[in-house]
Design a protein around this motif. Structure first.
Motif, PDB file in Angstrom:
ATOM      1  N   ALA A   5       0.837  -1.204   0.000  1.00 52.42           N
ATOM      2  CA  ALA A   5       0.000   0.000   0.000  1.00 52.42           C
ATOM      3  C   ALA A   5       0.869   1.251   0.000  1.00 52.42           C
ATOM      4  N   ALA A   6       1.947   1.223   0.793  1.00 54.08           N
ATOM      5  CA  ALA A   6       2.854   2.375   0.823  1.00 54.08           C
ATOM      6  C   ALA A   6       3.543   2.547  -0.521  1.00 54.08           C
ATOM      7  N   ASP A   7       3.957   1.434  -1.135  1.00 53.16           N
ATOM      8  CA  ASP A   7       4.600   1.504  -2.449  1.00 53.16           C
ATOM      9  C   ASP A   7       3.637   2.061  -3.495  1.00 53.16           C
ATOM     10  N   LEU A   8       2.398   1.570  -3.468  1.00 52.81           N
ATOM     11  CA  LEU A   8       1.412   2.063  -4.433  1.00 52.81           C
ATOM     12  C   LEU A   8       1.109   3.535  -4.204  1.00 52.81           C
ATOM     13  N   ASP A   9       1.033   3.921  -2.933  1.00 55.05           N
ATOM     14  CA  ASP A   9       0.789   5.324  -2.621  1.00 55.05           C
ATOM     15  C   ASP A   9       1.936   6.188  -3.142  1.00 55.05           C
ATOM     16  N   TRP A  10       3.179   5.724  -2.916  1.00 47.28           N
ATOM     17  CA  TRP A  10       4.342   6.457  -3.410  1.00 47.28           C
ATOM     18  C   TRP A  10       4.293   6.553  -4.931  1.00 47.28           C
ATOM     19  N   LEU A  11       3.965   5.432  -5.579  1.00 48.78           N
ATOM     20  CA  LEU A  11       3.917   5.418  -7.035  1.00 48.78           C
ATOM     21  C   LEU A  11       2.835   6.366  -7.560  1.00 48.78           C
ATOM     22  N   ARG A  12       1.672   6.374  -6.937  1.00 51.49           N
ATOM     23  CA  ARG A  12       0.595   7.289  -7.350  1.00 51.49           C
ATOM     24  C   ARG A  12       1.035   8.746  -7.221  1.00 51.49           C
ATOM     25  N   ARG A  13       1.635   9.071  -6.064  1.00 54.46           N
ATOM     26  CA  ARG A  13       2.097  10.451  -5.850  1.00 54.46           C
ATOM     27  C   ARG A  13       3.184  10.829  -6.857  1.00 54.46           C
ATOM     28  N   SER A  14       4.100   9.905  -7.076  1.00 52.31           N
ATOM     29  CA  SER A  14       5.210  10.174  -7.997  1.00 52.31           C
ATOM     30  C   SER A  14       4.706  10.309  -9.428  1.00 52.31           C
ATOM     31  N   MET A  15       3.792   9.449  -9.819  1.00 50.19           N
ATOM     32  CA  MET A  15       3.250   9.524 -11.186  1.00 50.19           C
ATOM     33  C   MET A  15       2.478  10.826 -11.370  1.00 50.19           C
ATOM     34  N   ALA A  16       1.783  11.264 -10.322  1.00 47.61           N
ATOM     35  CA  ALA A  16       1.028  12.521 -10.416  1.00 47.61           C
ATOM     36  C   ALA A  16       1.972  13.702 -10.618  1.00 47.61           C
ATOM     37  N   ALA A  17       3.217  13.557 -10.170  1.00 51.51           N
ATOM     38  CA  ALA A  17       4.193  14.642 -10.316  1.00 51.51           C
ATOM     39  C   ALA A  17       4.786  14.694 -11.725  1.00 51.51           C
ATOM     40  N   LEU A  18       4.551  13.661 -12.526  1.00 51.31           N
ATOM     41  CA  LEU A  18       5.096  13.627 -13.893  1.00 51.31           C
ATOM     42  C   LEU A  18       4.234  14.461 -14.839  1.00 51.31           C
ATOM     43  N   PRO A  19       4.834  14.972 -15.899  1.00 53.63           N
ATOM     44  CA  PRO A  19       4.032  15.670 -16.916  1.00 53.63           C
ATOM     45  C   PRO A  19       3.055  14.694 -17.584  1.00 53.63           C
ATOM     46  N   ASP A  20       1.986  15.232 -18.100  1.00 51.48           N
ATOM     47  CA  ASP A  20       0.934  14.410 -18.711  1.00 51.48           C
ATOM     48  C   ASP A  20       1.454  13.473 -19.797  1.00 51.48           C
ATOM     49  N   ASP A  21       2.342  13.942 -20.647  1.00 52.69           N
ATOM     50  CA  ASP A  21       2.801  13.105 -21.763  1.00 52.69           C
ATOM     51  C   ASP A  21       3.534  11.859 -21.262  1.00 52.69           C
ATOM     52  N   LEU A  22       4.317  12.000 -20.198  1.00 52.91           N
ATOM     53  CA  LEU A  22       5.025  10.841 -19.643  1.00 52.91           C
ATOM     54  C   LEU A  22       4.040   9.893 -18.953  1.00 52.91           C
ATOM     55  N   ARG A  23       3.102  10.471 -18.206  1.00 49.25           N
ATOM     56  CA  ARG A  23       2.103   9.672 -17.506  1.00 49.25           C
ATOM     57  C   ARG A  23       1.251   8.880 -18.497  1.00 49.25           C
ATOM     58  N   ASP A  24       0.847   9.507 -19.584  1.00 48.37           N
ATOM     59  CA  ASP A  24       0.035   8.835 -20.606  1.00 48.37           C
ATOM     60  C   ASP A  24       0.802   7.677 -21.227  1.00 48.37           C
ATOM     61  N   THR A  25       2.075   7.892 -21.469  1.00 50.46           N
ATOM     62  CA  THR A  25       2.902   6.844 -22.084  1.00 50.46           C
ATOM     63  C   THR A  25       2.995   5.638 -21.154  1.00 50.46           C
ATOM     64  N   VAL A  26       3.217   5.891 -19.871  1.00 52.07           N
ATOM     65  CA  VAL A  26       3.289   4.788 -18.900  1.00 52.07           C
ATOM     66  C   VAL A  26       1.948   4.072 -18.826  1.00 52.07           C
ATOM     67  N   ALA A  27       0.883   4.835 -18.779  1.00 46.69           N
ATOM     68  CA  ALA A  27      -0.444   4.227 -18.654  1.00 46.69           C
ATOM     69  C   ALA A  27      -0.737   3.271 -19.802  1.00 46.69           C
ATOM     70  N   LEU A  28      -0.265   3.605 -20.985  1.00 39.89           N
ATOM     71  CA  LEU A  28      -0.521   2.745 -22.145  1.00 39.89           C
ATOM     72  C   LEU A  28       0.374   1.502 -22.183  1.00 39.89           C
ATOM     73  N   THR A  29       1.576   1.619 -21.667  1.00 39.96           N
ATOM     74  CA  THR A  29       2.536   0.522 -21.832  1.00 39.96           C
ATOM     75  C   THR A  29       2.754  -0.318 -20.574  1.00 39.96           C
ATOM     76  N   ILE A  30       2.209   0.109 -19.455  1.00 44.65           N
ATOM     77  CA  ILE A  30       2.447  -0.620 -18.211  1.00 44.65           C
ATOM     78  C   ILE A  30       1.912  -2.054 -18.328  1.00 44.65           C
ATOM     79  N   ASP A  31       2.604  -2.974 -17.733  1.00 45.57           N
ATOM     80  CA  ASP A  31       2.256  -4.398 -17.774  1.00 45.57           C
ATOM     81  C   ASP A  31       2.122  -4.910 -19.209  1.00 45.57           C
ATOM     82  N   ASP A  32       2.901  -4.353 -20.100  1.00 45.62           N
ATOM     83  CA  ASP A  32       2.887  -4.749 -21.513  1.00 45.62           C
ATOM     84  C   ASP A  32       1.482  -4.683 -22.118  1.00 45.62           C
TER      85      ASP A  32
END
Length: 177
Positions: free
Chosen positions: A111-138
Motif C-alpha cells: 500500500a505504501a509503495d502504491l501510494d508512493w507510485l501514485r504520488r510520484s506519477m502525479a508529479a510527472l508531466p501528462d505526456d510521460l504519464r500517458d505513455t506509462v499508462a498505455l505501456t504498463i504491464d505490456d
C-alpha cells in the motif's frame, strides 16, 4: 464385588457398575489431574475427558495392575496428550500470528509503495504519464502506444526511459529526507 469384577461389568456395558466405579475413583482422578495441571478448571476438564473415555478404555484393562494404578496411568497419559495438543495449538497459533503479522506488513508495504507510485506519477508531466499508462504491464507495445499518442516509437521508448530516471530521482530525494 471387587474392583476387577466392577471393571469387567463396566467393560460389558453395565451403567450401574460404571456409576459405582466413578463414585469410588472420581475424587482420586480429579486430585491427580489437579496435581498434573495445576489449575482447577483444567483439572475438571481433564477429569471429565477421562471419565468419558473410560468405558472404551476399560475394555483394554487386563487386571495385571490395580485399578487405581491403571486409572492413574490413564490420567497421566491424558494430561500428556492435553499438553502436547496445547503446545501444538500454541505453535500453530504462533505460526499463524507470525504469518498474519507478515501478511499485514507486506500489505502495508504494498500500500505504501502504491501510494508512493501514485504520488510520484502525479508529479510527472501528462505526456510521460500517458505513455506509462498505455505501456504498463505490456498492455501495449511501444509501436501501438506511439500510434495512439501520435508520436514515434522512439519517442515512446525515450519517455519510458525518462519516467524511470525521474522516479529514481524522486526516490533518492525522499530517501535523503
Amino acid at each position: 464385588m471387587g474392583n476387577g469384577d466392577l471393571v469387567r461389568a463396566v467393560a460389558g456395558g453395565d451403567r450401574e457398575a460404571f456409576a459405582v466405579l466413578l463414585d469410588l475413583h472420581y475424587d482420586r482422578i480429579f486430585r491427580l489431574c489437579f496435581r498434573l495441571t495445576g489449575r482447577r478448571e483444567e483439572a475438571e476438564d481433564l477429569t471429565q475427558d477421562i471419565c468419558l473415555a473410560l468405558p472404551g478404555k476399560l475394555k483394554s484393562f487386563r487386571g495385571q495392575a490395580r485399578v487405581t494404578t491403571w486409572l492413574y496411568r490413564i490420567a497421566v497419559n491424558a494430561a500428556h496428550d492435553r499438553r502436547r495438543r496445547a503446545r501444538s495449538r500454541t505453535k500453530a497459533a504462533e505460526g499463524w500470528g507470525d504469518w498474519e503479522v507478515n501478511r499485514r506488513a507486506a500489505a502495508m508495504d504494498r500500500a505504501a509503495d502504491l501510494d508512493w507510485l501514485r504520488r510520484s506519477m502525479a508529479a510527472l508531466p501528462d505526456d510521460l504519464r500517458d505513455t506509462v499508462a498505455l505501456t504498463i504491464d505490456d498492455e501495449m507495445t511501444h509501436r501501438d502506444a506511439a500510434e495512439v499518442l501520435g508520436v514515434s516509437e522512439g519517442t515512446v521508448s525515450w519517455r519510458l526511459s525518462e519516467v524511470r530516471r525521474r522516479l529514481r530521482a524522486i526516490w533518492r530525494e525522499e530517501a535523503r529526507r
